[in-house]
Design an enzyme around this catalytic site. Structure first.
Site, short mmCIF file in Angstrom:
data_model
loop_
_atom_site.label_atom_id
_atom_site.label_comp_id
_atom_site.label_asym_id
_atom_site.label_seq_id
_atom_site.Cartn_x
_atom_site.Cartn_y
_atom_site.Cartn_z
N ASN A 102 1.52 3.05 -2.65
CA ASN A 102 0.82 4.01 -3.52
C ASN A 102 -0.37 4.63 -2.78
O ASN A 102 -0.63 5.82 -2.92
CB ASN A 102 0.34 3.34 -4.81
N GLU A 125 5.98 6.08 -9.37
CA GLU A 125 4.55 5.83 -9.17
C GLU A 125 3.98 6.78 -8.11
O GLU A 125 2.90 7.34 -8.26
CB GLU A 125 4.31 4.38 -8.73
N ASN A 178 -6.34 3.04 -12.17
CA ASN A 178 -5.40 2.01 -11.74
C ASN A 178 -3.99 2.49 -12.05
O ASN A 178 -3.78 3.24 -13.01
CB ASN A 178 -5.67 0.70 -12.49
N ARG A 196 -6.73 -8.21 -7.94
CA ARG A 196 -7.94 -8.98 -8.20
C ARG A 196 -8.43 -8.63 -9.59
O ARG A 196 -8.38 -7.46 -10.00
CB ARG A 196 -9.05 -8.61 -7.22
N SER A 247 2.21 3.76 -15.48
CA SER A 247 1.07 4.41 -16.13
C SER A 247 -0.11 4.44 -15.18
O SER A 247 -0.34 3.48 -14.44
CB SER A 247 0.62 3.62 -17.37
N HIS A 267 -0.21 1.03 -13.00
CA HIS A 267 0.41 -0.20 -13.50
C HIS A 267 1.89 0.08 -13.76
O HIS A 267 2.25 1.12 -14.33
CB HIS A 267 -0.28 -0.63 -14.80
N GLY A 289 0.79 -1.23 0.00
CA GLY A 289 0.00 0.00 0.00
C GLY A 289 0.82 1.28 0.00
O GLY A 289 0.38 2.31 0.52
N LEU A 336 -11.50 -7.87 -11.76
CA LEU A 336 -12.82 -7.34 -11.38
C LEU A 336 -13.89 -7.84 -12.35
O LEU A 336 -13.63 -8.02 -13.54
CB LEU A 336 -12.77 -5.82 -11.39
C1 GAR Z 1 2.83 -1.20 -7.59
O1 GAR Z 1 4.08 -1.25 -8.20
C2 GAR Z 1 1.74 -1.20 -8.63
O2 GAR Z 1 2.08 -0.49 -9.80
C3 GAR Z 1 1.60 -2.65 -8.91
O3 GAR Z 1 1.70 -3.26 -7.65
C4 GAR Z 1 2.54 -2.48 -6.81
C5 GAR Z 1 1.81 -2.20 -5.52
O4 GAR Z 1 2.65 -1.58 -4.59
N1 GAR Z 1 0.38 -2.95 -9.56
C6 GAR Z 1 0.21 -3.90 -10.47
O5 GAR Z 1 1.09 -4.66 -10.82
C7 GAR Z 1 -1.20 -3.99 -11.05
N2 GAR Z 1 -1.21 -4.77 -12.24
P1 GAR Z 1 2.04 -0.84 -3.34
O6 GAR Z 1 1.11 -1.82 -2.64
O7 GAR Z 1 3.23 -0.53 -2.48
O8 GAR Z 1 1.34 0.38 -3.81
#
Ligand code: GAR
Length: 317
Positions: free
Chosen positions: A17, A176, A109, A93, A138, A111, A15, A95
């Site tokens: 982000n 990110e 989202n 997940r 992105s 990515h 978490g 959706l």
């Molecule tokens: C992030 O790098 C995000 O971009 C990726 O998971 C990580 C979550 O980190 N998401 C994906 O791969 C979605 N397809 P976080 O829990 O520390 O935010």
């Protein structure tokens, strides 16, 4: 700050982000606030962080539940907390199309790739294998297709000699954290921007037959060419700070009924009388299909019979 957009964040893991979105929202001029952090993983560390920062949390393990059942429970929690937007932040997940449709245009989202490159998992390994000079991240609107949907913002991140998927991921994560709050803020701000709102109405109003746009008392105003007006857009009319669409209705009874049923969205427009209703466009949850129907109904009420008759004849086929 009045009327900040209400955002729920869905996480499955660390978490970070979510934390970036949360701390960015602490800035006085941030146009959104977090109203809920929800997870399919009760152990997600991000839940503890959100709790400690005074943000409501909701956890529901998906094991033993159908996908539709789990999505419906998450959806109920989002609505209970008044969420207007959903930010997926490492929510691992798939959706259901129903859930995606309910949040169309309001679910983002992040990515870890420069989409459309490398959808799905293991994005950094693929970027390294391909010898890309840049990896990146992105933010996109969520559509039914995985990691698809219109890209709202991207940050390229240079690949360094000797990078491993992990070292690259760590640097992309920093990017990110910068990108997501900025793009989310721009997205929610846009839906409250009078110019953008007027453009949305304009597109739908001018789609009515034989319609043109004029200005009346500084308000964009739409009418049958050489005939009556059927819509106005009030932007900060008499300094009330609102952006609203004014359309024709059947009269005082309907006006009173609409306002009684939904006083947040509807109001009696000053100086327009009983035959008009004000519909707020700046609340962040405008249903643009409903606005289109209001415009069409209002247009029909002022259009000359020869035009509406032509249309009715065409509709019969
Ligand atoms: C992030 O790098 C995000 O971009 C990726 O998971 C990580 C979550 O980190 N998401 C994906 O791969 C979605 N397809 P976080 O829990 O520390 O935010």
């Amino acid at each position: 700050m009045p009327d900040r957009a209400k955002v729920a964040v869905l996480i499955s893991g660390t978490g970070t982000n979510m934390a970036a979105l949360l701390y960015a929202s602490r800035a006085e001029d941030c146009p959104y606030e977090l109203v809920l952090v929800a997870s399919n993983n009760p152990e997600a560390p991000g839940l503890r962080l959100a709790e400690a920062e005074g943000v409501a949390t909701f956890a529901l393990p998906h094991r033993g539940m159908s996908r539709a059942g789990h999505d419906a429970a998450i959806d109920a929690a989002l609505r209970e907390h008044g969420a207007e937007y959903v930010a997926l932040a490492g929510y691992m997940r798939i959706l259901t199309p129903e859930f995606v449709a309910r949040w169309e245009g309001r679910m983002l989202n992040i990515h870890p790739s420069l989409l459309p490159k490398y959808k799905g998992l293991h994005t950094h390994g693929q970027a390294l294998e391909r010898g890309d000079t840049h990896a990146g991240c992105s933010v996109h609107l969520v559509t039914a297709e995985l990691d698809d949907g219109p890209v709202l913002g991207q940050t390229p991140v240079a690949v360094l000699p000797g990078d491993t998927p992990d070292s690259l991921a760590a640097r992309v994560l920093i990017a990110e954290h910068q990108l997501y709050p900025r793009v989310l803020a721009a997205h929610v701000r846009r839906e409250r921007d009078p110019l953008w709102l007027v453009a949305q109405v304009r597109e739908r109003a001018l789609a009515q037959p034989e319609t043109d746009e004029t200005t009346s008392h500084g308000m964009p105003c739409f009418g049958v060419i050489g005939g009556k007006k059927f819509a106005y857009v009030a932007t900060n009319h008499h300094g009330d700070g609102r952006t609203a669409l004014l359309v024709k209705i059947s009269g005082a009874d309907e006006q009173a009924q609409l306002i009684e049923n939904d006083p947040r969205s509807y109001y009696r427009p000053a100086y327009f009388g009983d035959a008009w209703i004000g519909i707020r466009l700046d609340l962040g949850d405008t249903d643009w299909d409903a606005i289109e129907r209001w415009l069409n109904r209002s247009w029909r009420s002022v259009a000359p019979k020869k035009l509406t008759r032509l249309l009715e004849a065409a509709e019969e086929f």
